[in-house]
Enzyme design. Structure first.
Site, mmCIF file in Angstrom:
data_model
loop_
_atom_site.group_PDB
_atom_site.id
_atom_site.type_symbol
_atom_site.label_atom_id
_atom_site.label_comp_id
_atom_site.label_asym_id
_atom_site.label_seq_id
_atom_site.Cartn_x
_atom_site.Cartn_y
_atom_site.Cartn_z
ATOM 1 N N HIS A 77 48.488 49.271 14.829
ATOM 2 C CA HIS A 77 48.582 47.802 14.905
ATOM 3 C C HIS A 77 47.483 47.179 14.054
ATOM 4 C CE1 HIS A 77 51.018 47.145 18.865
ATOM 5 N NE2 HIS A 77 51.646 47.895 17.992
ATOM 6 N N TYR A 85 47.426 38.870 24.607
ATOM 7 C CA TYR A 85 46.483 38.565 25.692
ATOM 8 C C TYR A 85 46.688 37.105 26.063
ATOM 9 C CZ TYR A 85 43.840 42.857 24.729
ATOM 10 O OH TYR A 85 43.442 44.167 24.584
ATOM 11 N N PRO A 133 38.904 46.729 31.642
ATOM 12 C CA PRO A 133 39.783 47.198 30.564
ATOM 13 C C PRO A 133 40.154 46.141 29.516
ATOM 14 C CG PRO A 133 41.017 46.938 32.605
ATOM 15 C CD PRO A 133 39.584 46.687 32.940
ATOM 16 N N LYS A 182 38.041 49.471 25.833
ATOM 17 C CA LYS A 182 36.899 50.254 25.341
ATOM 18 C C LYS A 182 36.608 51.538 26.126
ATOM 19 C CE LYS A 182 35.737 47.992 21.813
ATOM 20 N NZ LYS A 182 36.800 48.440 20.967
ATOM 21 N N TYR A 194 36.749 44.720 18.535
ATOM 22 C CA TYR A 194 38.000 45.287 19.057
ATOM 23 C C TYR A 194 38.376 46.580 18.334
ATOM 24 C CZ TYR A 194 42.459 45.171 21.489
ATOM 25 O OH TYR A 194 43.512 45.483 22.309
#
Ligand SMILES: Cc1cc2nc3c(=O)[nH]c(=O)nc-3n(C[C@H](O)[C@H](O)[C@H](O)COP(=O)(O)OP(=O)(O)OC[C@H]3O[C@@H](n4cnc5c(N)ncnc54)[C@H](O)[C@@H]3O)c2cc1C
Length: 390
Positions: free
Chosen positions: A72, A201, A292, A296, A384
């Site tokens: 992604h 998200y 979560p 990570k 990220y």
């Protein structure tokens, strides 16, 4: 029994460490208190930083990952009924994330170890670690009805947050830092192709939601819930209804399908320092936990064991303990970066019962900033996909 390294726990940390050591000619024995099937089916993380996917591929453990992992290049943030894309790769010089389930990594590593006929014992019990401050630490355990002692040079505590290694360190040695969150995630695995090409998200007045995936056929979805949420109160229809509300957008539909699995995960931040006591080295969840939201936990566990494998290799080859002595500090620099990022993402996206309108306005302002400023979006993106140098 004798081995150079005794590894407690056959999660991602323990199995990866054993694999990396084997490639350097260092023998280890892995002891796991659950059965193989349980370990292989345990549904957990699924987003790999590119550096971690590369680590597994370079170590010869990523053949299926390379074939089946889904790359992604961005994620989406949803708030105020709009979606905004964070172009991870554009903002980080081309780096990306790879979606590949933790269960699949664990299956791949177990298969490699079993095929190579290397020691990996499932269903051990009564594990305890001894003489950690001596040059001959040992692990006692029961297996197949008999008590055994594994003598080693070093013990690797890869036994997760509830394991035995960290609690075996005498009181007063560790400094512990933690934060509990007043919510958890109710997660489902559903047999339906993901409704979006990238993770979403969602910040919503009813609470956070996440649209994720495990494969082109399997969706992984979460809604924020109470930490002690009773799953019995969540029939499938209610879960889909809540997901539709929190992820819904005009002109876009969330596809529904049979729910294969559901569970509630509490959220916690936790760090124990230092990650070493004598000849015991902690790695992964045994030493630190993150909520979560930043994806990570699994990545940190594998960063730890990469450093531990390098340090042990250097120690055995050159008799230099420099890297082993620096292991804890080197890990903790990355751990604290990930702790901050995970806490920040969690604080940004969840609804806190204690929050008032002021808090809500701050969250929305920060979300607008992150999705409109290249500087702010780059900060999110580089954390990220995984900071290269911490
Ligand atoms: C329910 C759940 C959901 C999660 N979801 C996500 C997510 O979506 N994204 C994300 O990034 N992270 C997630 N995580 C975190 C991520 O899965 C962990 O960070 C990762 O598993 C850490 O790997 P580890 O090997 O350090 O620990 P673990 O995976 O916990 O492995 C530890 C192993 O040690 C074994 N063990 C424990 N005690 C003993 C003992 N006494 N003797 C022998 N063996 C023992 C355990 O059975 C286990 O196999 C989740 C964690 C949980 C618990």
């Amino acid at each position: 029994m004798r081995a150079q390294v005794g590894i407690v726990g056959a999660g991602p940390a323990g199995l990866t460490l054993a694999h990396l050591l084997h490639r350097e000619g260092i023998e280890s024995v892995v002891l796991e208190d659950r059965g193989r099937e349980h370990v292989e089916q345990r549904l957990r993380a699924g987003v790999l930083e590119q550096a971690i996917a590369d680590l597994l591929v370079d170590a010869g453990a990523g053949e299926r990952l390379r074939r089946e992992g889904i790359v992604h290049h961005g994620i989406e943030l949803q708030f105020d009924s709009e979606r905004h894309r964070i172009p991870l790769s554009d903002l980080t010089g081309g780096r990306a994330i790879v979606v590949y389930g933790q269960t699949e990594i664990v299956k791949d590593l177990i298969r490699l170890r079993v095929d190579a006929d290397l020691p990996l014992l499932f269903d051990v019990s009564d594990v305890s670690v001894h003489d950690l401050e001596s040059e001959r630490p040992s692990i006692r355990f029961s297996h197949d009805g008999g008590e055994q002692i594994l003598e080693c040079d070093v013990v690797a505590g890869c036994d997760g947050y509830h394991g035995v290694c960290r609690p075996s360190i005498p009181a007063g040695v560790l400094s512990e830092f933690s934060r509990e969150y007043p919510f958890g995630w109710l997660g489902i695995l559903a047999a339906v192709p993901p409704s979006n090409d990238e993770l979403v998200y969602s910040h919503h007045e009813r609470g956070f939601a996440l649209l994720s995936l495990r494969s082109p056929e399997l969706s992984r979805l979460y809604v924020q819930c109470r930490p002690d949420e009773d799953l019995a109160e969540w029939p499938d229809a209610r879960i889909w209804e809540e997901l539709q509300l929190r992820l819904g957008l005009e002109g876009w539909t969330l596809a529904e399908g049979p729910i294969l699995e559901k569970g509630v995960t509490g959220m916690r931040s936790y760090v124990a320092e230092p990650m070493r006591f004598g000849r015991l080295f902690l790695a992964g969840d045994a030493a630190h936990i993150v909520p979560p939201t930043g994806a990570k936990g699994l990545n940190l566990a594998l960063h730890d064991v990469r450093l531990l494998a390098e340090a042990l290799t250097s120690w055995y080859r050159s008799d230099s303990s420099e890297l082993l002595d620096g292991y804890s500090d080197a890990c903790l620099r990355r751990v604290w970066r990930a702790e901050h990022f995970s806490w920040w993402m969690t604080s940004l996206l969840h609804r806190f019962d204690s929050a008032d309108d002021f808090d809500l306005k701050l969250q929305l302002s920060q979300l607008r900033y992150v999705t409109s400023s290249i500087a702010a979006a780059t900060s999110l993106a580089e954390n990220y996909v995984g900071i290269e140098r911490v």
